[in-house]
Design an enzyme around this catalytic site. Sequence first.
Site, mmCIF file in Angstrom:
data_model
loop_
_atom_site.group_PDB
_atom_site.id
_atom_site.type_symbol
_atom_site.label_atom_id
_atom_site.label_comp_id
_atom_site.label_asym_id
_atom_site.label_seq_id
_atom_site.Cartn_x
_atom_site.Cartn_y
_atom_site.Cartn_z
ATOM 1 N N HIS A 62 3.712 -31.541 -26.129
ATOM 2 C CA HIS A 62 3.595 -32.519 -25.032
ATOM 3 C C HIS A 62 2.373 -32.240 -24.161
ATOM 4 O O HIS A 62 2.408 -32.435 -22.956
ATOM 5 C CB HIS A 62 4.881 -32.498 -24.190
ATOM 6 C CG HIS A 62 6.072 -32.931 -24.958
ATOM 7 N ND1 HIS A 62 6.284 -34.226 -25.376
ATOM 8 C CD2 HIS A 62 7.101 -32.204 -25.478
ATOM 9 C CE1 HIS A 62 7.402 -34.296 -26.068
ATOM 10 N NE2 HIS A 62 7.922 -33.088 -26.150
ATOM 11 N N GLU A 102 8.394 -13.166 -20.867
ATOM 12 C CA GLU A 102 8.172 -11.742 -20.574
ATOM 13 C C GLU A 102 7.085 -11.188 -21.477
ATOM 14 O O GLU A 102 6.232 -10.413 -21.032
ATOM 15 C CB GLU A 102 9.473 -10.964 -20.724
ATOM 16 C CG GLU A 102 9.353 -9.457 -20.533
ATOM 17 C CD GLU A 102 8.777 -9.038 -19.180
ATOM 18 O OE1 GLU A 102 8.665 -9.893 -18.279
ATOM 19 O OE2 GLU A 102 8.404 -7.867 -19.033
ATOM 20 N N LYS A 134 3.640 -9.433 -20.016
ATOM 21 C CA LYS A 134 3.241 -8.069 -20.391
ATOM 22 C C LYS A 134 1.809 -8.055 -20.878
ATOM 23 O O LYS A 134 1.002 -7.221 -20.491
ATOM 24 C CB LYS A 134 4.156 -7.522 -21.503
ATOM 25 C CG LYS A 134 5.483 -7.015 -21.090
ATOM 26 C CD LYS A 134 5.487 -5.806 -20.188
ATOM 27 C CE LYS A 134 5.407 -5.999 -18.729
ATOM 28 N NZ LYS A 134 6.319 -6.745 -17.951
ATOM 29 N N ASN A 155 1.393 0.037 5.917
ATOM 30 C CA ASN A 155 1.775 -0.737 4.730
ATOM 31 C C ASN A 155 2.571 -1.928 5.223
ATOM 32 O O ASN A 155 3.573 -1.773 5.920
ATOM 33 C CB ASN A 155 2.626 0.110 3.777
ATOM 34 C CG ASN A 155 3.181 -0.753 2.641
ATOM 35 O OD1 ASN A 155 2.512 -1.678 2.195
ATOM 36 N ND2 ASN A 155 4.407 -0.489 2.231
ATOM 37 N N GLY A 156 2.127 -3.136 4.876
ATOM 38 C CA GLY A 156 2.847 -4.342 5.292
ATOM 39 C C GLY A 156 1.863 -5.419 5.692
ATOM 40 O O GLY A 156 0.676 -5.348 5.391
ATOM 41 N N LYS A 173 2.530 -1.826 -8.153
ATOM 42 C CA LYS A 173 3.854 -1.679 -8.747
ATOM 43 C C LYS A 173 4.923 -2.352 -7.903
ATOM 44 O O LYS A 173 5.865 -2.929 -8.424
ATOM 45 C CB LYS A 173 4.195 -0.191 -8.910
ATOM 46 C CG LYS A 173 5.527 0.074 -9.564
ATOM 47 C CD LYS A 173 5.583 -0.462 -10.970
ATOM 48 C CE LYS A 173 6.908 -0.241 -11.625
ATOM 49 N NZ LYS A 173 7.014 -0.915 -12.919
ATOM 50 N N GLU A 214 -0.910 -9.098 -18.004
ATOM 51 C CA GLU A 214 -1.103 -8.239 -16.815
ATOM 52 C C GLU A 214 -1.781 -6.910 -17.157
ATOM 53 O O GLU A 214 -2.351 -6.277 -16.282
ATOM 54 C CB GLU A 214 0.219 -7.997 -16.091
ATOM 55 C CG GLU A 214 1.243 -7.169 -16.805
ATOM 56 C CD GLU A 214 2.475 -6.939 -15.913
ATOM 57 O OE1 GLU A 214 2.351 -6.814 -14.688
ATOM 58 O OE2 GLU A 214 3.570 -6.896 -16.478
ATOM 59 N N CYS A 267 0.854 -1.171 0.000
ATOM 60 C CA CYS A 267 0.000 0.000 0.000
ATOM 61 C C CYS A 267 0.900 1.233 0.000
ATOM 62 O O CYS A 267 2.106 1.141 0.060
ATOM 63 C CB CYS A 267 -0.839 0.006 1.260
ATOM 64 S SG CYS A 267 -1.670 -1.549 1.564
ATOM 65 N N TRP A 270 -3.766 -1.854 -1.264
ATOM 66 C CA TRP A 270 -3.857 -3.096 -2.052
ATOM 67 C C TRP A 270 -4.195 -4.156 -1.023
ATOM 68 O O TRP A 270 -3.356 -4.486 -0.175
ATOM 69 C CB TRP A 270 -2.540 -3.398 -2.753
ATOM 70 C CG TRP A 270 -2.613 -4.597 -3.653
ATOM 71 C CD1 TRP A 270 -3.020 -4.639 -4.950
ATOM 72 C CD2 TRP A 270 -2.276 -5.952 -3.309
ATOM 73 N NE1 TRP A 270 -2.946 -5.911 -5.447
ATOM 74 C CE2 TRP A 270 -2.508 -6.748 -4.459
ATOM 75 C CE3 TRP A 270 -1.801 -6.565 -2.164
ATOM 76 C CZ2 TRP A 270 -2.281 -8.112 -4.477
ATOM 77 C CZ3 TRP A 270 -1.579 -7.935 -2.182
ATOM 78 C CH2 TRP A 270 -1.822 -8.689 -3.327
ATOM 79 N N ARG A 281 1.176 1.777 -5.959
ATOM 80 C CA ARG A 281 1.451 0.744 -4.942
ATOM 81 C C ARG A 281 0.189 -0.009 -4.546
ATOM 82 O O ARG A 281 0.237 -0.996 -3.811
ATOM 83 C CB ARG A 281 2.074 1.370 -3.704
ATOM 84 C CG ARG A 281 3.347 2.152 -3.948
ATOM 85 C CD ARG A 281 3.838 2.801 -2.684
ATOM 86 N NE ARG A 281 4.131 1.799 -1.697
ATOM 87 C CZ ARG A 281 5.290 1.140 -1.628
ATOM 88 N NH1 ARG A 281 6.230 1.393 -2.507
ATOM 89 N NH2 ARG A 281 5.503 0.225 -0.711
HETATM 90 C C1 AGP Z 1 6.154 -6.637 -14.040
HETATM 91 O O1 AGP Z 1 5.506 -6.103 -15.173
HETATM 92 C C2 AGP Z 1 5.225 -6.833 -12.873
HETATM 93 N N1 AGP Z 1 4.616 -5.619 -12.516
HETATM 94 C C3 AGP Z 1 5.838 -7.586 -11.728
HETATM 95 O O2 AGP Z 1 5.992 -8.900 -12.171
HETATM 96 C C4 AGP Z 1 7.219 -7.104 -11.221
HETATM 97 O O3 AGP Z 1 8.201 -7.344 -12.197
HETATM 98 C C5 AGP Z 1 7.581 -7.919 -9.981
HETATM 99 O O4 AGP Z 1 6.615 -7.641 -8.985
HETATM 100 C C6 AGP Z 1 8.983 -7.610 -9.427
HETATM 101 O O5 AGP Z 1 9.043 -6.266 -9.045
HETATM 102 P P1 AGP Z 1 10.499 -5.637 -8.726
HETATM 103 O O6 AGP Z 1 11.275 -5.686 -9.994
HETATM 104 O O7 AGP Z 1 10.200 -4.250 -8.246
HETATM 105 O O8 AGP Z 1 11.137 -6.488 -7.656
#
Ligand code: AGP
Length: 600
Positions: free
Chosen positions: A499, A476, A480, A98-99, A595, A483, A2, A74, A28
């Site tokens: 397989h 990757e 992308k 936050n935590g 994020k 998400e 958060c 969050w 966040r």
């Molecule tokens: C990436 O597009 C995602 N938002 C997520 O997988 C991110 O890469 C992951 O949470 C790791 O975050 P960081 O690089 O800040 O450790």
Amino acid sequence: MCGIVGAVSCDRNILPILITGLKNLEYRGYDSAGIAYLKNNKINIFKTSGKVSKLENKLNKSDYSNIGIAHTRWATHGKANNVNAHPHRVNHVTIVHNGIIENYEEIKEMLREENYSFKSSTDTEVACALLNYYLEKFNDIDKTIKAFISKVIGSYAILIFIDNDLDNLYVIKKESPLVIGVSNNINIISSDIRAILKYTNKYYILDDFEYAKVSSNEVIIKNSNGDVLNKELHTINIKDNDNSKGHYKHFMLKEIMEQKDTIYKTIESYIKDGITSLKALPDLTKYKDITIVGCGTAYHACLVAKYLFEEVTNMRCNVYLASEFRYQNNFLSKDTLTIFISQSGETADTIAALKLVKSKNYPTLGIVNVENSTMSYLVDTCLYTKAGCEIAVASTKAYTAQVALLSVLVLSHGLRNKSISKEKVLKVIDEFNNIEKLITPLLNNRKIWKSIAKNIYKEEDIFYIGRGLDYYLSMEGALKLKEISYIHSEAYAAGELKHGTISLIKKNTPVISSATNPNLNLKTISNLKEVLARGAIIYLLCDDNYKDDNFTIINIPKASLFIKPILVIIPYQLIAYYTANLKGTDIDKPKNLAKSVTVE
Ligand code: AGP
């Protein structure tokens, strides 16, 4: 994960500061928000599910306050609704957090026996009640905080507002990020430097188990014994933290386009004087092998590094998801260097893995984007990517900066262990020096990425396949897309599809692939023909002159192994972006995501 923000001033209305701060922290977490501020000698609380803008609309625009706390959430415990939104208030204490309080159920039971009752299903309300319990028991804030720190297991950055102490805010930190911005007549506390940059570039960083008393003109920081600490006052370079979208519709598109500069900016200092500069990178020849750890996109950068270290320098490289790393035998030793990759430097899973390696006194290296983040302090050596502030939840420029820095690290290792000739090293350095020329056509070729997006955005299932490095890049690419567009997209090793998973291929299922390894391309093509035979629509990125009227083939520039990942992933980023744009999703703040995942 958060966002928390608090402010105390003697001559300014802090309400707009808190709301603006929350908007800078929404990356966040953004499923609910709330604020508590002093007005008419009473703490007023407003909370709502939904985004900060919804909270802002609830506030009285003419209200004025000198002290307050705010939160954007969050959800970890309990749904995203008004009751569970922060701030939480129990008797004399109001907090935002936050935590995660891991032992909150045990504490809740203890407090119930002390006649406390609870309205929400959050761990934060329990933390608030515990603070109130100790405050009523000791009637002393230092003893209260010391008892809290001893009792609670978990991670927290907690902002505390106390009824009979309304000139001050208190803040306690353990594992969750926290900074205290200081300026004339105003002090601002936040999860992230971004929330304070508009008002100051000077700030304190609290370490675990430290707490602070913050008034409008004083910050007193103490350790858990109550000893006053003389902490370093940091200064940040504001221009690298541009929080504006500029002329772009989304931060994500802006950050994709910034890659023509951020990749080179990240590695410039290590290649500007050719081979001499490379030697500024850590010497890895003293290690027997390497382990690399990360999450999500950072994990995908780990895989690219693995491929390069092993294929180019014959350095064995184990790669782990941070969340898995701690719960398996990872064969570490003092001769193994563990590299941790993170954009935010605050990812709880990665930090936990890092702390495990540190507990064994084994060597660690960090590749981190956010300066002065928790990880940057914990690793033995920190190499910063210079991608600048990455606001879109979907990581793009941080990933290519990670990959570029790791590639240059491999290059320097190859030079040192003589697995790469100096001529080859110079050739790769030259490619990096010209990286902008290589990626600009990909960035500008929007027509093709938009046309692919138009063909796929209504699909329910999309597959990315590749072999070797192309397989890691497809992981990757799939992340992308899924998400930000919410389309189910999966990456598969091209040879693995047959397989089992090939049973999911039906007429018009899009299969996106890259073939950039001359030794593997024919096999990848065969795998593509297998899915084509089952009705798939094929989109193939390749860097040779392969032709096939049954495929949509997009040629990408030929380049060395060190550059290829960047040339493949930029199209994947743009395909994902334009697909999501057609779907109208919240590209910069996709549902359910945040994020920086600062909880495990
Ligand atoms: C990436 O597009 C995602 N938002 C997520 O997988 C991110 O890469 C992951 O949470 C790791 O975050 P960081 O690089 O800040 O450790």
